[in-house]
Structure formats: structure tokens, C-alpha cells
Write a protein that holds these residues in place. Structure first.
Motif, PDB file in Angstrom:
ATOM      1  N   ASP A 149      83.214 -23.801  82.299  1.00 47.25           N
ATOM      2  CA  ASP A 149      82.661 -25.035  82.698  1.00 47.25           C
ATOM      3  C   ASP A 149      83.736 -26.338  82.095  1.00 47.25           C
ATOM      4  OD1 ASP A 149      80.572 -24.183  83.864  1.00 47.25           O
ATOM      5  OD2 ASP A 149      79.254 -24.433  82.170  1.00 47.25           O
ATOM      6  N   TYR A 169      86.553 -26.138  84.279  1.00 42.66           N
ATOM      7  CA  TYR A 169      86.514 -26.559  85.851  1.00 42.66           C
ATOM      8  C   TYR A 169      86.618 -27.931  85.672  1.00 42.66           C
ATOM      9  CZ  TYR A 169      85.574 -21.910  87.442  1.00 42.66           C
ATOM     10  OH  TYR A 169      85.671 -20.558  88.026  1.00 42.66           O
ATOM     11  N   GLY A 170      86.016 -28.836  84.420  1.00 38.16           N
ATOM     12  CA  GLY A 170      85.729 -30.065  84.554  1.00 38.16           C
ATOM     13  C   GLY A 170      87.233 -30.915  84.415  1.00 38.16           C
ATOM     14  N   TRP A 171      88.051 -30.202  83.513  1.00 36.46           N
ATOM     15  CA  TRP A 171      89.385 -30.534  83.336  1.00 36.46           C
ATOM     16  C   TRP A 171      90.222 -30.598  84.812  1.00 36.46           C
ATOM     17  CZ3 TRP A 171      90.718 -27.790  78.215  1.00 36.46           C
ATOM     18  CH2 TRP A 171      90.202 -28.270  76.841  1.00 36.46           C
ATOM     19  N   ILE A 172      90.014 -29.633  85.384  1.00 38.42           N
ATOM     20  CA  ILE A 172      90.708 -29.483  86.824  1.00 38.42           C
ATOM     21  C   ILE A 172      90.197 -30.620  87.689  1.00 38.42           C
ATOM     22  CG2 ILE A 172      90.668 -28.068  89.075  1.00 38.42           C
ATOM     23  CD1 ILE A 172      90.375 -25.627  87.513  1.00 38.42           C
ATOM     24  N   ALA A 173      88.949 -30.880  87.786  1.00 38.17           N
ATOM     25  CA  ALA A 173      88.323 -32.093  88.767  1.00 38.17           C
ATOM     26  C   ALA A 173      88.609 -33.426  87.931  1.00 38.17           C
ATOM     27  CB  ALA A 173      86.990 -31.836  88.488  1.00 38.17           C
ATOM     28  N   LYS A 174      88.627 -33.663  86.470  1.00 38.67           N
ATOM     29  CA  LYS A 174      88.738 -34.868  86.101  1.00 38.67           C
ATOM     30  C   LYS A 174      89.919 -35.328  85.366  1.00 38.67           C
ATOM     31  CE  LYS A 174      83.593 -35.048  85.538  1.00 38.67           C
ATOM     32  NZ  LYS A 174      82.368 -35.087  84.630  1.00 38.67           N
ATOM     33  N   GLU A 225      93.006 -33.705  85.657  1.00 38.51           N
ATOM     34  CA  GLU A 225      94.204 -33.227  86.601  1.00 38.51           C
ATOM     35  C   GLU A 225      95.039 -31.978  85.853  1.00 38.51           C
ATOM     36  OE1 GLU A 225      96.571 -36.529  87.195  1.00 38.51           O
ATOM     37  OE2 GLU A 225      95.199 -37.361  88.813  1.00 38.51           O
ATOM     38  N   LYS A 255      95.314 -23.010  93.330  1.00 35.91           N
ATOM     39  CA  LYS A 255      94.231 -22.194  93.984  1.00 35.91           C
ATOM     40  C   LYS A 255      94.780 -20.922  94.862  1.00 35.91           C
ATOM     41  CE  LYS A 255      89.701 -22.565  95.685  1.00 35.91           C
ATOM     42  NZ  LYS A 255      88.264 -23.339  94.869  1.00 35.91           N
ATOM     43  N   TRP A 266      90.972 -19.872  90.964  1.00 38.95           N
ATOM     44  CA  TRP A 266      91.976 -20.728  90.310  1.00 38.95           C
ATOM     45  C   TRP A 266      92.789 -19.934  89.549  1.00 38.95           C
ATOM     46  CZ3 TRP A 266      92.739 -25.547  91.477  1.00 38.95           C
ATOM     47  CH2 TRP A 266      91.795 -26.271  92.082  1.00 38.95           C
TER      48      TRP A 266
END
Length: 75
Positions: free
Chosen positions: A15, A18-23, A25, A30, A35
Motif C-alpha cells: 500500500d 502504491y501511495g508513493w507512485i501516486a503521490k 512520483e 507500468k 507495476w
């Protein structure tokens, strides 16, 4: 590396990744619906302080949880 592998490598949850990918960068690629990560890119990103929780309201609690995980089983 996969999400599971990079999470284990960094000692965090999927989790968090995934948060680091979204928030934050986090460098990720992909491939289809998966990922993938290059460890050298992630290492550079971490060294640059991009994974840091400074200024995040949860940073103290997160740091405490990481410390607990790191010290489990080392006694």
C-alpha cells in the motif's frame, strides 16, 4: 522488480508503494496491468529524499511502525 519485491526491498507495505507512485512520483513502469521497478532508479529516488514523510501528519506514527518492524526478531 515487482511491487511485492520492491516493498520487501524497502521494508514497507505494498500500500505504501502504491501511495508513493501516486503521490510522490516514485519511479515505476507500468507493464500491462503490473507495476515494475528498477532498483537503481528507486535507490536514487530514496537517496534524494523523495520517500521522506517530513511534513506528513502521519510521519511519527509511520516511523514508529517501521522501527517496530525493523527490530522484530532481532533479540
Amino acid at each position: 522488480m515487482s511491487v511485492e519485491e520492491i516493498a520487501s526491498y524497502l521494508g514497507v507495505s505494498k500500500d505504501t508503494i502504491y501511495g508513493w507512485i501516486a503521490k510522490r512520483e516514485m519511479p515505476a513502469h507500468k507493464v500491462g496491468r503490473l507495476w515494475k521497478f528498477k532498483s537503481d532508479e528507486v535507490d536514487t529516488w530514496v537517496r534524494a529524499g523523495k520517500a521522506s514523510d517530513e511534513g506528513d501528519e502521519h510521519s511519527v506514527r509511520d516511523a514508529q511502525e517501521l522501527e517496530k518492524r525493523a527490530t522484530r526478531g532481532k533479540k
